[in-house]
Design an enzyme around this catalytic site. Structure first.
Site, short mmCIF file in Angstrom:
data_model
loop_
_atom_site.label_atom_id
_atom_site.label_comp_id
_atom_site.label_asym_id
_atom_site.label_seq_id
_atom_site.Cartn_x
_atom_site.Cartn_y
_atom_site.Cartn_z
NE ARG A 1 -8.97 -6.65 4.79
CZ ARG A 1 -7.88 -5.90 4.59
NH1 ARG A 1 -7.77 -5.19 3.49
NH2 ARG A 1 -6.93 -5.85 5.48
CB THR B 1 2.02 0.36 4.96
OG1 THR B 1 2.03 -0.74 4.05
CG2 THR B 1 3.38 0.46 5.61
N GLY B 2 0.53 -2.22 6.13
CA GLY B 2 0.60 -3.52 6.80
C GLY B 2 -0.79 -4.12 6.98
N GLY C 1 -4.16 -4.52 7.81
CA GLY C 1 -5.15 -3.52 8.22
C GLY C 1 -5.94 -3.89 9.46
N GLY D 1 -9.91 -2.79 4.77
CA GLY D 1 -8.79 -2.73 5.71
C GLY D 1 -8.76 -1.38 6.40
CG ASP D 2 -4.91 0.03 7.44
OD1 ASP D 2 -4.94 -0.93 6.66
OD2 ASP D 2 -3.96 0.84 7.47
CB THR E 1 -0.82 0.01 1.31
OG1 THR E 1 -1.77 -1.01 1.23
CG2 THR E 1 -1.48 1.34 1.58
C1 SD4 Z 1 -4.83 -3.31 4.10
N1 SD4 Z 1 -3.21 -1.83 5.09
O1 SD4 Z 1 -5.72 -3.37 3.26
C2 SD4 Z 1 -3.66 -2.40 3.83
C3 SD4 Z 1 -2.62 -3.15 3.13
C4 SD4 Z 1 -1.24 -2.63 3.24
O2 SD4 Z 1 0.99 -2.81 2.95
O3 SD4 Z 1 -0.99 -1.60 3.77
N2 SD4 Z 1 -0.25 -3.28 2.81
O4 SD4 Z 1 -4.82 -3.99 5.12
#
Ligand code: SD4
Length: 331
Positions: free
Chosen positions: A219, A242-243, A245, A221-222, A191
């Site tokens: 779904r 990032t990561g 969510g 995410g964050d 992301t």
């Molecule tokens: C999510 N945070 O959809 C996003 C994905 C992401 O690095 O950040 N990936 O969960």
């Protein structure tokens, strides 16, 4: 008051708010709080694709654009990168083969806009900005978001790309287990989150993603959630995440970073403490990568990740580089 009249009054309030000042506009009134800023324009964006995004954003900052123009331009650059598998046109689909995009944007006056679960539109970030500037709402998702984008003439795209579809078909055959947590790292999940401060000291942020590859349909995410994937408060600064969510939402991650900066923490220290809080809230951190980057009103920046391997791009008048963040643990 009866509920019905309360609801009715609420609706009148809503209509009134359509014309209220405070709606973002291209020429927003300068905030007097900003007049002291001397740190120069600066932009930070997650992962190595942030380098290109920053350069796109910089074009705006250089020509007198605001931080809002910059983060939008940067996000659009990554959204149109066909090689990127986690953002925009090149994004990975959900379990049923649909590429659904999430994005949000926020400016120095706490105006914010967001789209979620948006399919077939090239630039979700610009739809989010349009919602922010032209509706009384913050968040529009799914079919409504698509309808909104089409109505306002946003460019359409066909997703998934043929090569992405092939990967998805292969994955489908392999019947990956539904509850299996994917490893989230630089290779498969990246992301983009962007933060910019302009010459006048105005901070804005943006975040755009196709989210967790092969997620359950529906779904979110964050990334489209103000306070989780992104938060900006001009009194303090801004943060993006990032990561995974689901983990970031659990601690309202970006808001937490900003609140820690409000308590006097540096951007890096605030990101570190937020990562530590996230870790405390999970029994099993196996494969669970999350990272935050932040900027404060002095133009200081920093980041921190759960695992090694996360970096962010920094652009100033003299710098254009990738910075590895400190981390809590090694893979
Ligand atoms: C999510 N945070 O959809 C996003 C994905 C992401 O690095 O950040 N990936 O969960």
């Amino acid at each position: 008051m009866e509920r019905r009249s309360f609801v009715k009054l609420g609706a009148i309030g809503l209509a009134a708010s359509i014309v209220k000042p405070g709606f973002a506009s291209e020429d927003s009134v300068a905030n007097p709080v900003l007049s002291d800023y001397k740190g120069g324009a600066k932009m930070i964006s997650t992962w190595s694709h942030g380098l290109e995004a920053n350069r796109a954003g910089w074009e705006k900052l250089k020509s007198g654009g605001t931080s809002l123009d910059a983060v939008e331009a940067g996000a659009r650059q990554t959204e149109s990168d066909v090689k990127n598998r986690s953002v925009g046109i090149g994004g990975m689909p959900d379990r049923e083969g649909h590429v659904t995009l999430d994005a949000c944007i926020m400016d120095w006056e706490s105006n914010c806009g967001s789209v979620g679960y948006l399919e077939g539109i090239a630039h979700p970030i610009s739809v989010a900005k349009h919602i922010m500037q032209n509706t009384p709402h913050v968040m529009i998702v799914g079919a409504g978001a698509k309808q909104y984008a089409l109505k306002h003439g946003f460019e359409t795209i066909k997703t998934p790309l043929p090569e992405v579809k092939k990967e998805w078909e292969k994955w489908k055959k392999e019947q990956a287990a539904i509850a299996k947590k994917p490893a989230i790292n630089h290779e498969n999940h990246d992301t983009i989150g962007l933060l910019a401060i302009d010459e006048a000291g105005r901070i804005s942020g943006a975040c755009t993603t196709s989210g967790w590859a092969y997620k359950l349909p529906g779904r979110l995410g964050d990334s489209p959630i103000i306070g989780s994937g992104l938060f900006v408060d001009q009194e303090v600064g801004g943060a993006v995440a990032t990561g995974l969510g689901e983990s970031i939402i659990r601690i309202a991650g970006s808001h937490t970073v900003v609140e820690l900066m409000r308590q006097g923490k540096s951007p890096e220290q605030a990101c570190k403490e937020t990562v530590e809080r996230l870790i405390r809230k999970h029994k099993d951190m196996t494969g669970l990568q999350c990272a935050f980057i932040a900027i404060n009103t002095k133009g200081e920046v920093g980041g921190f990740s759960v695992y090694n391997g996360f970096n962010y791009a920094l652009k100033t008048t003299t710098q254009d580089e990738l910075i590895d963040t400190p981390f809590d643990r090694k893979w």
